[in-house]
Design a protein around this motif. Structure first.
Motif, PDB file in Angstrom:
ATOM      1  N   TYR A   1       0.827  -1.210   0.000  1.00  0.00           N
ATOM      2  CA  TYR A   1       0.000   0.000   0.000  1.00  0.00           C
ATOM      3  C   TYR A   1       0.861   1.260   0.000  1.00  0.00           C
ATOM      4  O   TYR A   1       1.889   1.333   0.676  1.00  0.00           O
ATOM      5  N   GLN A   2       0.421   2.225  -0.741  1.00  0.00           N
ATOM      6  CA  GLN A   2       1.100   3.523  -0.773  1.00  0.00           C
ATOM      7  C   GLN A   2       0.541   4.395   0.351  1.00  0.00           C
ATOM      8  O   GLN A   2      -0.642   4.705   0.379  1.00  0.00           O
ATOM      9  N   GLY A   3       1.394   4.750   1.288  1.00  0.00           N
ATOM     10  CA  GLY A   3       0.948   5.568   2.400  1.00  0.00           C
ATOM     11  C   GLY A   3       0.312   4.745   3.503  1.00  0.00           C
ATOM     12  O   GLY A   3       0.275   3.512   3.459  1.00  0.00           O
ATOM     13  N   TYR A   4      -0.193   5.414   4.526  1.00  0.00           N
ATOM     14  CA  TYR A   4      -0.893   4.798   5.658  1.00  0.00           C
ATOM     15  C   TYR A   4       0.000   3.803   6.413  1.00  0.00           C
ATOM     16  O   TYR A   4      -0.479   2.844   7.004  1.00  0.00           O
ATOM     17  N   GLY A   5       1.292   4.020   6.363  1.00  0.00           N
ATOM     18  CA  GLY A   5       2.228   3.127   7.031  1.00  0.00           C
ATOM     19  C   GLY A   5       2.703   1.987   6.162  1.00  0.00           C
ATOM     20  O   GLY A   5       3.588   1.222   6.563  1.00  0.00           O
ATOM     21  N   GLY A   6       2.119   1.831   4.972  1.00  0.00           N
ATOM     22  CA  GLY A   6       2.517   0.751   4.074  1.00  0.00           C
ATOM     23  C   GLY A   6       3.891   0.986   3.489  1.00  0.00           C
ATOM     24  O   GLY A   6       4.423   2.097   3.504  1.00  0.00           O
ATOM     25  N   GLY A   7       4.450  -0.081   2.934  1.00  0.00           N
ATOM     26  CA  GLY A   7       5.833   0.017   2.463  1.00  0.00           C
ATOM     27  C   GLY A   7       5.986   0.360   1.007  1.00  0.00           C
ATOM     28  O   GLY A   7       7.110   0.592   0.539  1.00  0.00           O
ATOM     29  N   GLY A   8       4.878   0.369   0.231  1.00  0.00           N
ATOM     30  CA  GLY A   8       4.987   0.649  -1.191  1.00  0.00           C
ATOM     31  C   GLY A   8       5.839  -0.367  -1.928  1.00  0.00           C
ATOM     32  O   GLY A   8       6.448  -0.078  -2.952  1.00  0.00           O
ATOM     33  N   GLN A   9       5.876  -1.595  -1.407  1.00  0.00           N
ATOM     34  CA  GLN A   9       6.684  -2.653  -2.007  1.00  0.00           C
ATOM     35  C   GLN A   9       5.919  -3.327  -3.147  1.00  0.00           C
ATOM     36  O   GLN A   9       4.728  -3.076  -3.372  1.00  0.00           O
ATOM     37  N   ARG A  55       5.747 -15.123 -12.068  1.00  0.00           N
ATOM     38  CA  ARG A  55       5.212 -14.401 -13.223  1.00  0.00           C
ATOM     39  C   ARG A  55       3.869 -13.760 -12.890  1.00  0.00           C
ATOM     40  O   ARG A  55       3.586 -12.641 -13.343  1.00  0.00           O
ATOM     41  N   LEU A  56       3.058 -14.442 -12.104  1.00  0.00           N
ATOM     42  CA  LEU A  56       1.762 -13.885 -11.689  1.00  0.00           C
ATOM     43  C   LEU A  56       1.959 -12.559 -10.955  1.00  0.00           C
ATOM     44  O   LEU A  56       1.286 -11.563 -11.242  1.00  0.00           O
ATOM     45  N   SER A  57       2.890 -12.530 -10.017  1.00  0.00           N
ATOM     46  CA  SER A  57       3.137 -11.304  -9.258  1.00  0.00           C
ATOM     47  C   SER A  57       3.752 -10.217 -10.127  1.00  0.00           C
ATOM     48  O   SER A  57       3.504  -9.028  -9.914  1.00  0.00           O
ATOM     49  N   GLN A  58       4.551 -10.617 -11.109  1.00  0.00           N
ATOM     50  CA  GLN A  58       5.085  -9.629 -12.046  1.00  0.00           C
ATOM     51  C   GLN A  58       3.955  -8.977 -12.841  1.00  0.00           C
ATOM     52  O   GLN A  58       3.954  -7.754 -13.055  1.00  0.00           O
ATOM     53  N   LEU A  59       2.982  -9.756 -13.282  1.00  0.00           N
ATOM     54  CA  LEU A  59       1.814  -9.203 -13.973  1.00  0.00           C
ATOM     55  C   LEU A  59       1.060  -8.241 -13.068  1.00  0.00           C
ATOM     56  O   LEU A  59       0.598  -7.177 -13.505  1.00  0.00           O
ATOM     57  N   GLN A  60       0.949  -8.612 -11.792  1.00  0.00           N
ATOM     58  CA  GLN A  60       0.265  -7.755 -10.831  1.00  0.00           C
ATOM     59  C   GLN A  60       1.016  -6.439 -10.656  1.00  0.00           C
ATOM     60  O   GLN A  60       0.403  -5.361 -10.609  1.00  0.00           O
ATOM     61  N   ASP A  61       2.332  -6.502 -10.577  1.00  0.00           N
ATOM     62  CA  ASP A  61       3.133  -5.284 -10.446  1.00  0.00           C
ATOM     63  C   ASP A  61       3.058  -4.415 -11.699  1.00  0.00           C
ATOM     64  O   ASP A  61       3.196  -3.192 -11.626  1.00  0.00           O
ATOM     65  N   GLU A  62       2.845  -5.053 -12.850  1.00  0.00           N
ATOM     66  CA  GLU A  62       2.744  -4.310 -14.115  1.00  0.00           C
ATOM     67  C   GLU A  62       1.331  -3.790 -14.368  1.00  0.00           C
ATOM     68  O   GLU A  62       1.081  -3.124 -15.379  1.00  0.00           O
TER      69      GLU A  62
END
Length: 452
Positions: free
Chosen positions: A127-135, A369-376
């Motif tokens: 998550y972006q913000g709210y204490g999240g790491g933006g990873q 590969r699934l997570s790469q698609l999610q990141d893209e």
């Protein structure tokens, strides 16, 4: 003369491998004269074989490391990501593994690990913000695998908190709701739960929820039941999905644990994920203010966004469960001896281990590969569903073979694999059954919907 000299050298090489104490021990057990006579009759090849055998008994056979990441996918992570992965692995090995079988057997949750889990600072990682790491989602998946590699229950607890509960607020909540809850949940100062499944409604949740919500001015009145709700017995905030009786659409609500009319009963006698505290929730005229309705959850499509995001994490959990079983089985077979040899040296055992590793490696590469698609930003429902179908099926196969190579010990908790076998059954069913996820993929590839 040359032959005699050769034999003498052979005898010298033979006894050079044995120290004086061993010779004394041998002399008390066998007739050394007969041994010498027998050795003197051996040809060079036979002598060499005997010497080689004796030498092998004096040098410990160096075994390769036990490593479930056969294609070294973890080494493709950045140094910072790899460091975090190993940090979580160390936490699971030192804080969870020593106590996990005890708590699994008692069907209790080890609450003492929550502050230590919070110190890892990995909740709400994407998550972006709210204490999240933006990873990245890839990193989130890898950490889900690391947790499930030791215990799927702890990974599930974390997935409910960081994924389903926080994800519902992050994707569907107002800015005020995000500010109120996400930072606290990220630090585990507030525990969340996700209430979708009902006693009579599982796969049909999209259009068949019986839990109802009725608008009454600035409040909503909720009635109904929810079942299989992880963390429900101790959650501070529960995301409840209910059908609006006026427009028949699914809406989301933030239910605080002290709300009048809310009650929860712990589910007992589970054979899987016994550490997870699943509950049956009863809502009887629960009054929830409009400010606690998820402002951007107006139909089941919004619910599905949360499920799509977290379904990839369940596929990663399947990888972790399979990896834990494989590595435990491999370790066992290298230590367990039968007929004077480690059973890992037998052909049939090695065949089972290679089949397990093949499935595990295919699962890992698919999830990467699934997570790469999610990141893209290219992840679709069918991508997540295919991963859930394949990984949950193959995990069943891996844990079954792990139990098989361990023989009778495979059903004992002390060897861990029995727990993985049981927990694989829960992974197979939750976050969409194999059949429902297959139909999602089938619709995508054929263009025809086979749903009722």
């Amino acid at each position: 003369m040359a032959n005699v000299f050769s034999k003498a050298k052979g005898l010298f090489r033979l006894f050079h491998t044995i120290d004086i104490d061993q010779i004394s021990t041998l002399a008390s057990k066998i007739d050394l004269g007969e041994v010498m006579a027998s050795v003197s009759k051996m040809d060079d090849n036979q002598l060499n074989s005997v010497v080689k055998m004796l030498k092998s008994g004096h040098h410990q056979h160096e075994l390769p490391p036990i490593e479930g990441d056969f294609y070294h996918l973890g080494h493709t992570l950045s140094p910072e990501q790899r460091e975090l992965q190993l940090k979580v692995r160390a936490f699971m090995e030192t804080e969870v593994k020593p106590i996990v079988n005890e708590y699994w057997l008692k069907a209790e949750f080890p609450f003492q690990i929550i502050p230590k889990l919070a110190e890892l600072n990995i909740c709400g990682l994407t998550y972006q913000g709210y204490g999240g790491g933006g990873q990245s989602f890839l990193m989130e998946g890898v950490l889900a695998m690391e947790m499930a590699r030791v215990d799927t229950s702890i990974s599930t607890f974390f997935g409910v908190q960081s994924g389903l509960a926080m994800g519902s607020i992050y994707l569907c909540g107002s800015e005020e709701q995000k500010q109120e809850w996400l930072p606290r949940m990220q630090q585990f100062k507030a525990i969340g739960a996700f209430g979708l499944t009902e006693p009579e409604v599982g796969s049909a949740a999209a259009g068949g929820l019986t839990t109802t919500a009725k608008r009454d001015g600035d409040t909503w009145i909720l009635n109904g039941q929810k079942k299989w709700i992880g963390n429900a017995t101790f959650a501070d905030i529960l995301v409840i999905w209910a059908r609006d009786v006026d427009d028949n659409q699914v809406k989301g609500f933030l239910l605080r644990k002290d709300t009048p009319g809310f009650s929860v009963e712990k589910m007992h006698d589970k054979m899987a994920l016994r550490i997870v505290q699943n509950g049956i929730i009863t809502l009887k005229d629960c009054v929830i203010h409009e400010t606690d309705r998820l402002q951007n959850a107006n139909s089941f499509k919004d619910t599905a966004k949360v499920l799509q995001m977290t379904r990839a994490g369940v596929a990663w959990q399947a990888v972790g469960c399979a990896r834990g079983a494989y590595e435990s089985a491999l370790d066992y077979t290298r230590k367990r001896k039968q007929f004077g040899k480690p059973i890992a040296s037998f052909q049939l055992i090695q065949n089972h281990l290679v089949e397990m590793l093949s499935n595990l490696t295919a699962m890992q590469t698919l999830c990467f590969r699934l997570s790469q698609l999610q990141d893209e930003g290219k992840l679709n429902d069918e991508h997540a569903s295919l991963a859930k179908v394949f990984c949950s099926l193959r995990t069943r196969d891996v844990v079954s073979k792990a139990r098989e190579v361990m023989g009778g010990n495979g059903i004992l908790l002390e060897y861990d694999v029995a727990r993985f076998v049981a927990d694989a059954e829960a992974i197979y069913s939750y976050e969409g059954t194999k059949e429902i996820n297959s139909l999602i993929v089938g619709r995508a590839i054929t263009g025809f919907s086979a749903f009722v």
